[in-house]
Design an enzyme around this catalytic site. Sequence first.
Site, PDB file in Angstrom:
ATOM      1  N   GLY A   1      -7.789   3.850   5.224  1.00 27.69           N
ATOM      2  CA  GLY A   1      -6.831   2.867   5.746  1.00 27.69           C
ATOM      3  C   GLY A   1      -5.897   3.511   6.756  1.00 27.69           C
ATOM      4  O   GLY A   1      -4.747   3.103   6.924  1.00 27.69           O
TER       5      GLY A   1
ATOM      6  N   ILE B   1       0.929   2.404   6.493  1.00 27.96           N
ATOM      7  CA  ILE B   1       1.221   3.647   5.753  1.00 27.96           C
ATOM      8  C   ILE B   1       0.489   4.808   6.431  1.00 27.96           C
ATOM      9  O   ILE B   1       1.051   5.891   6.629  1.00 27.96           O
ATOM     10  CB  ILE B   1       0.814   3.538   4.268  1.00 27.96           C
ATOM     11  CG1 ILE B   1       1.672   2.495   3.562  1.00 27.96           C
ATOM     12  CG2 ILE B   1       0.961   4.900   3.566  1.00 27.96           C
ATOM     13  CD1 ILE B   1       1.297   2.232   2.113  1.00 27.96           C
TER      14      ILE B   1
ATOM     15  N   ARG C   1      -0.190  -6.583  -0.141  1.00 33.96           N
ATOM     16  CA  ARG C   1       0.416  -7.802  -0.647  1.00 33.96           C
ATOM     17  C   ARG C   1       1.329  -8.385   0.422  1.00 33.96           C
ATOM     18  O   ARG C   1       2.042  -7.672   1.113  1.00 33.96           O
ATOM     19  CB  ARG C   1       1.239  -7.438  -1.881  1.00 33.96           C
ATOM     20  CG  ARG C   1       1.833  -8.601  -2.609  1.00 33.96           C
ATOM     21  CD  ARG C   1       2.271  -8.157  -3.997  1.00 33.96           C
ATOM     22  NE  ARG C   1       3.364  -7.212  -3.957  1.00 33.96           N
ATOM     23  CZ  ARG C   1       4.516  -7.383  -4.593  1.00 33.96           C
ATOM     24  NH1 ARG C   1       4.723  -8.485  -5.298  1.00 33.96           N
ATOM     25  NH2 ARG C   1       5.449  -6.466  -4.539  1.00 33.96           N
TER      26      ARG C   1
ATOM     27  N   ASN D   1      -9.572  -5.631  -3.661  1.00 34.98           N
ATOM     28  CA  ASN D   1      -9.411  -4.177  -3.656  1.00 34.98           C
ATOM     29  C   ASN D   1     -10.291  -3.451  -4.656  1.00 34.98           C
ATOM     30  O   ASN D   1     -10.781  -2.370  -4.352  1.00 34.98           O
ATOM     31  CB  ASN D   1      -7.937  -3.828  -3.807  1.00 34.98           C
ATOM     32  CG  ASN D   1      -7.199  -4.092  -2.493  1.00 34.98           C
ATOM     33  OD1 ASN D   1      -7.663  -3.681  -1.434  1.00 34.98           O
ATOM     34  ND2 ASN D   1      -6.105  -4.796  -2.538  1.00 34.98           N
TER      35      ASN D   1
ATOM     36  N   ALA E   1      -3.322   2.395  -2.651  1.00 33.04           N
ATOM     37  CA  ALA E   1      -3.524   0.951  -2.441  1.00 33.04           C
ATOM     38  C   ALA E   1      -3.422   0.182  -3.753  1.00 33.04           C
ATOM     39  O   ALA E   1      -3.897   0.634  -4.797  1.00 33.04           O
ATOM     40  CB  ALA E   1      -4.889   0.711  -1.804  1.00 33.04           C
ATOM     41  N   ASN E   2      -2.812  -0.969  -3.674  1.00 33.87           N
ATOM     42  CA  ASN E   2      -2.603  -1.806  -4.858  1.00 33.87           C
ATOM     43  C   ASN E   2      -3.818  -2.662  -5.204  1.00 33.87           C
ATOM     44  O   ASN E   2      -4.559  -3.047  -4.312  1.00 33.87           O
ATOM     45  CB  ASN E   2      -1.398  -2.716  -4.609  1.00 33.87           C
ATOM     46  CG  ASN E   2      -0.107  -1.950  -4.786  1.00 33.87           C
ATOM     47  OD1 ASN E   2       0.047  -1.228  -5.746  1.00 33.87           O
ATOM     48  ND2 ASN E   2       0.808  -2.117  -3.844  1.00 33.87           N
TER      49      ASN E   2
ATOM     50  N   ASP F   1       8.206   4.859  -6.756  1.00 30.63           N
ATOM     51  CA  ASP F   1       9.118   4.239  -7.727  1.00 30.63           C
ATOM     52  C   ASP F   1      10.088   5.285  -8.275  1.00 30.63           C
ATOM     53  O   ASP F   1      11.277   5.030  -8.457  1.00 30.63           O
ATOM     54  CB  ASP F   1       8.310   3.615  -8.863  1.00 30.63           C
ATOM     55  CG  ASP F   1       7.192   2.746  -8.325  1.00 30.63           C
ATOM     56  OD1 ASP F   1       7.483   1.648  -7.849  1.00 30.63           O
ATOM     57  OD2 ASP F   1       6.029   3.200  -8.341  1.00 30.63           O
TER      58      ASP F   1
ATOM     59  N   HIS G   1       2.395   0.586 -11.588  1.00 29.53           N
ATOM     60  CA  HIS G   1       3.112   0.438 -10.316  1.00 29.53           C
ATOM     61  C   HIS G   1       3.217  -1.059 -10.026  1.00 29.53           C
ATOM     62  O   HIS G   1       2.493  -1.613  -9.202  1.00 29.53           O
ATOM     63  CB  HIS G   1       2.390   1.162  -9.184  1.00 29.53           C
ATOM     64  CG  HIS G   1       3.009   0.870  -7.848  1.00 29.53           C
ATOM     65  ND1 HIS G   1       4.268   1.287  -7.500  1.00 29.53           N
ATOM     66  CD2 HIS G   1       2.557   0.164  -6.792  1.00 29.53           C
ATOM     67  CE1 HIS G   1       4.561   0.851  -6.292  1.00 29.53           C
ATOM     68  NE2 HIS G   1       3.537   0.160  -5.838  1.00 29.53           N
TER      69      HIS G   1
HETATM   70  N1  NAI Z   1       1.541   2.694  -4.655  1.00 27.52           N
HETATM   71  C1  NAI Z   1       2.565   2.441  -3.854  1.00 27.52           C
HETATM   72  O1  NAI Z   1       3.662   2.922  -4.088  1.00 27.52           O
HETATM   73  C2  NAI Z   1       2.412   1.572  -2.631  1.00 27.52           C
HETATM   74  C3  NAI Z   1       1.222   0.970  -2.340  1.00 27.52           C
HETATM   75  N2  NAI Z   1       1.089   0.181  -1.225  1.00 27.52           N
HETATM   76  C4  NAI Z   1      -0.238  -0.361  -0.944  1.00 27.52           C
HETATM   77  O2  NAI Z   1      -0.898   0.486   0.019  1.00 27.52           O
HETATM   78  C5  NAI Z   1      -1.905  -0.260   0.691  1.00 27.52           C
HETATM   79  C6  NAI Z   1      -1.824  -0.069   2.188  1.00 27.52           C
HETATM   80  O3  NAI Z   1      -0.632  -0.616   2.695  1.00 27.52           O
HETATM   81  P1  NAI Z   1      -0.400  -0.757   4.281  1.00 27.52           P
HETATM   82  O4  NAI Z   1      -0.706   0.529   4.965  1.00 27.52           O
HETATM   83  O5  NAI Z   1       0.930  -1.360   4.431  1.00 27.52           O
HETATM   84  O6  NAI Z   1      -1.491  -1.834   4.653  1.00 27.52           O
HETATM   85  P2  NAI Z   1      -2.161  -2.131   6.075  1.00 27.52           P
HETATM   86  O7  NAI Z   1      -2.824  -3.462   5.970  1.00 27.52           O
HETATM   87  O8  NAI Z   1      -1.206  -1.869   7.178  1.00 27.52           O
HETATM   88  O9  NAI Z   1      -3.288  -1.009   6.147  1.00 27.52           O
HETATM   89  C7  NAI Z   1      -4.395  -1.019   5.307  1.00 27.52           C
HETATM   90  C8  NAI Z   1      -5.530  -0.451   6.116  1.00 27.52           C
HETATM   91  O10 NAI Z   1      -6.656  -0.365   5.237  1.00 27.52           O
HETATM   92  C9  NAI Z   1      -7.786  -0.695   6.013  1.00 27.52           C
HETATM   93  N3  NAI Z   1      -8.889  -1.019   5.116  1.00 27.52           N
HETATM   94  C10 NAI Z   1      -9.201  -2.201   4.542  1.00 27.52           C
HETATM   95  N4  NAI Z   1     -10.334  -2.078   3.834  1.00 27.52           N
HETATM   96  C11 NAI Z   1     -10.730  -0.793   3.945  1.00 27.52           C
HETATM   97  C12 NAI Z   1     -11.849  -0.074   3.466  1.00 27.52           C
HETATM   98  N5  NAI Z   1     -12.770  -0.659   2.713  1.00 27.52           N
HETATM   99  N6  NAI Z   1     -11.950   1.243   3.786  1.00 27.52           N
HETATM  100  C13 NAI Z   1     -11.030   1.843   4.568  1.00 27.52           C
HETATM  101  N7  NAI Z   1      -9.972   1.195   5.086  1.00 27.52           N
HETATM  102  C14 NAI Z   1      -9.833  -0.106   4.767  1.00 27.52           C
HETATM  103  C15 NAI Z   1      -7.318  -1.844   6.895  1.00 27.52           C
HETATM  104  O11 NAI Z   1      -8.182  -2.033   8.001  1.00 27.52           O
HETATM  105  C16 NAI Z   1      -5.951  -1.323   7.302  1.00 27.52           C
HETATM  106  O12 NAI Z   1      -6.009  -0.536   8.486  1.00 27.52           O
HETATM  107  C17 NAI Z   1      -1.725  -1.689   0.242  1.00 27.52           C
HETATM  108  O13 NAI Z   1      -2.647  -1.940  -0.824  1.00 27.52           O
HETATM  109  C18 NAI Z   1      -0.307  -1.708  -0.296  1.00 27.52           C
HETATM  110  O14 NAI Z   1      -0.107  -2.746  -1.214  1.00 27.52           O
HETATM  111  C19 NAI Z   1       2.130  -0.020  -0.369  1.00 27.52           C
HETATM  112  C20 NAI Z   1       3.343   0.561  -0.629  1.00 27.52           C
HETATM  113  C21 NAI Z   1       3.582   1.375  -1.789  1.00 27.52           C
HETATM  114  O1  OAA Z   2       5.199  -4.182  -3.393  1.00 23.73           O
HETATM  115  C1  OAA Z   2       4.188  -3.994  -2.710  1.00 23.73           C
HETATM  116  O2  OAA Z   2       3.224  -4.764  -2.632  1.00 23.73           O
HETATM  117  C2  OAA Z   2       4.099  -2.702  -1.958  1.00 23.73           C
HETATM  118  C3  OAA Z   2       4.325  -1.669  -2.953  1.00 23.73           C
HETATM  119  O3  OAA Z   2       3.486  -1.352  -3.754  1.00 23.73           O
HETATM  120  C4  OAA Z   2       5.666  -1.118  -3.058  1.00 23.73           C
HETATM  121  O4  OAA Z   2       6.437  -1.204  -2.104  1.00 23.73           O
HETATM  122  O5  OAA Z   2       5.962  -0.563  -4.110  1.00 23.73           O
END
Ligand code: NAI
Ligand code: OAA
Length: 333
Positions: free
Chosen positions: A13, A18, A94, A107, A132-133, A161, A189
């Site tokens: 991704g 991110i 999300r 996912n 990823a969530n 967190d 999470h």
């Molecule tokens: N655990 C945590 O603390 C946090 C988790 N997240 C999660 O992280 C993930 C990414 O967030 P963002 O970067 O904001 O999203 P984003 O939508 O900006 O980027 C996600 C990327 O993943 C790519 N993608 C989709 N399917 C894929 C695959 N099969 N293989 C490789 N790449 C693929 C998309 O094309 C996109 O470029 C989300 O699931 C979000 O909910 C976000 C914030 C905190």
């Molecule tokens: O809340 C969300 O979907 C993104 C995330 O995981 C976070 O910011 O902790």
Amino acid sequence: MASKEPIRVLVTGAAGQIGYALVPMIARGVMLGADQPVILHMLDIPPAAEALNGVKMELVDAAFPLLKGVVATTDVVEGCTGVNVAVMVGGFPRKEGMERKDVMSKNVSIYKAQASALEKHAAANCKVLVVANPANTNALILKEFAPSIPEKNISCLTRLDHNRALGQISERLNVQVSDVKNVIIWGNHSSTQYPDVNHATVKTPAGEKPVRELVADDAWLNGEFISTVQQRGAAIIKARKLSSALSAASSACDHIRDWVLGTPEGTFVSMGVYSDGSYNVPAGLIYSFPVTCKNGEWTIVQGLAIDEYSRKKLDLTADELSEEKALAYSCLS
Ligand SMILES: NC(=O)C1=CN([C@@H]2O[C@H](COP(=O)(O)OP(=O)(O)OC[C@H]3O[C@@H](n4cnc5c(N)ncnc54)[C@H](O)[C@@H]3O)[C@@H](O)[C@H]2O)C=CC1
Ligand SMILES: O=C([O-])CC(=O)C(=O)O
């Protein structure tokens, strides 16, 4: 002095938000150390190929001394080949108004497929961090569909967190965030996570003091503090119309750095790891625990007292993870 061999780091991704914050941090040595060369593997899907190539161009333009190579690809095998660290950010984020369950089915099928690619093509002993969530459940699916990867090598991100909890305590007490330690994130999470300050301390001129004693407001600690940390992701989405990115990227670096290079003596951090039944958390879930890290391995901190209030919260978030696990399997079948 001979320089170190480069470490190959996969970011899936990588064309997303991110990813865009994370890859420069890795290339600058924030994740693995200021003397550790890296080769970045960036994976995304074909619709994002052009944007991914743009990120690669910027990495070249930034002329990072530690960056010894960049693989930018939409081929999962090429992306996974030989990687020592895999940060799994790829997926569907999300949006405002969505619960994490809403993003589940999209996912988990991605994580099942990528599990096989990592198992076959990553370096032996590759460390995996799922961002990823739904992060815990994606990590569990990855673990179950990559049975030859040792379970101790698969984790999910709850360090964001954890860092949010440190940040809230630091703001409340008006102390440096670096003087606060040993908060714990238990569980998922998600908004059922339990941010626990019962073992947290602050460094003061008079020595280390318990956070509970310094805050001296149990109503706040058991109420607003917990809900602020639980709901912080949603609050950022509301404010930015996009989910947390710079803080997620920075916390992912903290997670891998501490895992690989070790936690400071007397400090524990939170990591989502495979439960062995510690603290009566059901075995077979990826659950966030307090851990210390040494020689590249995490160990769950044992023997912390859990009061009745905390017990209920540990169980509630475990119940949600068991439900998510069942839902994930139903999405896959
Ligand atoms: N655990 C945590 O603390 C946090 C988790 N997240 C999660 O992280 C993930 C990414 O967030 P963002 O970067 O904001 O999203 P984003 O939508 O900006 O980027 C996600 C990327 O993943 C790519 N993608 C989709 N399917 C894929 C695959 N099969 N293989 C490789 N790449 C693929 C998309 O094309 C996109 O470029 C989300 O699931 C979000 O909910 C976000 C914030 C905190
Ligand atoms: O809340 C969300 O979907 C993104 C995330 O995981 C976070 O910011 O902790």
